[in-house]
Design an enzyme around this catalytic site. Sequence first.
Site, PDB file in Angstrom:
ATOM      1  N   LYS A  13      29.017 -12.317 -27.296  1.00 53.53           N
ATOM      2  CA  LYS A  13      27.969 -11.321 -27.442  1.00 53.53           C
ATOM      3  C   LYS A  13      28.383  -9.711 -28.116  1.00 53.53           C
ATOM      4  O   LYS A  13      27.710  -9.512 -29.081  1.00 53.53           O
ATOM      5  CB  LYS A  13      27.159 -10.903 -26.020  1.00 53.53           C
ATOM      6  N   ARG A  88      19.484  -9.532 -17.225  1.00 52.06           N
ATOM      7  CA  ARG A  88      20.274 -10.835 -16.465  1.00 52.06           C
ATOM      8  C   ARG A  88      19.829 -11.417 -15.295  1.00 52.06           C
ATOM      9  O   ARG A  88      20.299 -12.398 -14.615  1.00 52.06           O
ATOM     10  CB  ARG A  88      21.685 -10.092 -16.211  1.00 52.06           C
ATOM     11  N   ARG A 127      41.132 -12.286 -23.354  1.00 50.31           N
ATOM     12  CA  ARG A 127      40.345 -11.018 -24.261  1.00 50.31           C
ATOM     13  C   ARG A 127      41.196  -9.796 -23.856  1.00 50.31           C
ATOM     14  O   ARG A 127      41.719  -9.379 -22.750  1.00 50.31           O
ATOM     15  CB  ARG A 127      38.962 -10.935 -23.571  1.00 50.31           C
ATOM     16  N   ARG A 160      40.504  -6.326 -19.054  1.00 53.65           N
ATOM     17  CA  ARG A 160      39.695  -5.899 -17.932  1.00 53.65           C
ATOM     18  C   ARG A 160      39.818  -6.503 -16.779  1.00 53.65           C
ATOM     19  O   ARG A 160      40.381  -7.368 -16.723  1.00 53.65           O
ATOM     20  CB  ARG A 160      37.899  -6.519 -18.413  1.00 53.65           C
ATOM     21  N   ARG A 171      31.775 -15.237 -12.289  1.00 55.55           N
ATOM     22  CA  ARG A 171      30.685 -14.619 -13.158  1.00 55.55           C
ATOM     23  C   ARG A 171      30.038 -15.792 -13.853  1.00 55.55           C
ATOM     24  O   ARG A 171      28.988 -15.685 -14.104  1.00 55.55           O
ATOM     25  CB  ARG A 171      31.590 -13.810 -14.239  1.00 55.55           C
TER      26      ARG A 171
END
Length: 211
Positions: A13, A88, A127, A160, A171
């Site tokens: 996203k 969400r 990431r 992160r 998640r």
Amino acid sequence: MRVILLGPPGAGKGTQAAAVKERFQIPHISTGDMLREHVKEGTELGRKAKEYMDGGKLVPDDLIIAMMEDRLSKEDCAGGFLLDGFPRTLPQAEALDRLLSKMGIKLDGVVLLDVSDDVVVERLSGRRVCRSCGAIYHVSFHPSSRGDLCEACGGELYQRDDDREEVIRRRLKVYHEQTAPLESYYEGKGLLRRVSGEGATDAVLKVLQGN
Ligand code: ADP
Ligand code: ADP
Ligand code: ZN
């Protein structure tokens, strides 16, 4: 252009939003980025949100809704916006509907970026994000040509706290339980478009340009 980008964590996203923002000159509003900024600055909201975020759980709806009412009433949203990571939950989606109707505006569409759980884990474990400009990299799929530094601004790349395998699994579970129901919510309103998130990173831009 008033659009929601929906999809599991790691679907791409943020990556795809950057191109849409540039092409349509609309703000890219990421609730995750906004919350991380609050945490960094040590605001009251940041202090409340941190433990949920670290555990891969959702921050309570009332906090998120208040933050977004504030954000969407800013002047830069008048010509459109791209929402990333909001809504969400169903209560958030309903609150957004009420807010937009109060403002007298309508959504143009909801783009669902579809990727499998295995791809999510692979992507999020690799990431890396620029501490200065927020640019998004991946150690294998999109490495920076400057190693641990950002290609665009020279900033430091970091991983992160919630991009660790056990938090990633949590998640994903939260996504399937609380966010996936929004797919049929928006489908029922005739707004949903499904796009594969496993191909090129301009898939969302292409769909929106086809409008
Ligand atoms: P999200 O905002 O949905 O959590 P990101 O845009 O941060 O997702 O992307 C998650 C990770 O996957 C990043 O490391 C990014 O570089 C990588 N990525 C994004 N899109 C693709 C793609 N189409 N193919 C391969 N890797 C991708
Ligand atoms: P992702 O890579 O999972 O798309 P985000 O950056 O969007 O990550 O979100 C990071 C964390 O911030 C989430 O795990 C959650 O704790 C919190 N968060 C972001 N957006 C929302 C939201 N709309 N409602 C509740 N919590 C949120
Ligand atoms: Zn940078």
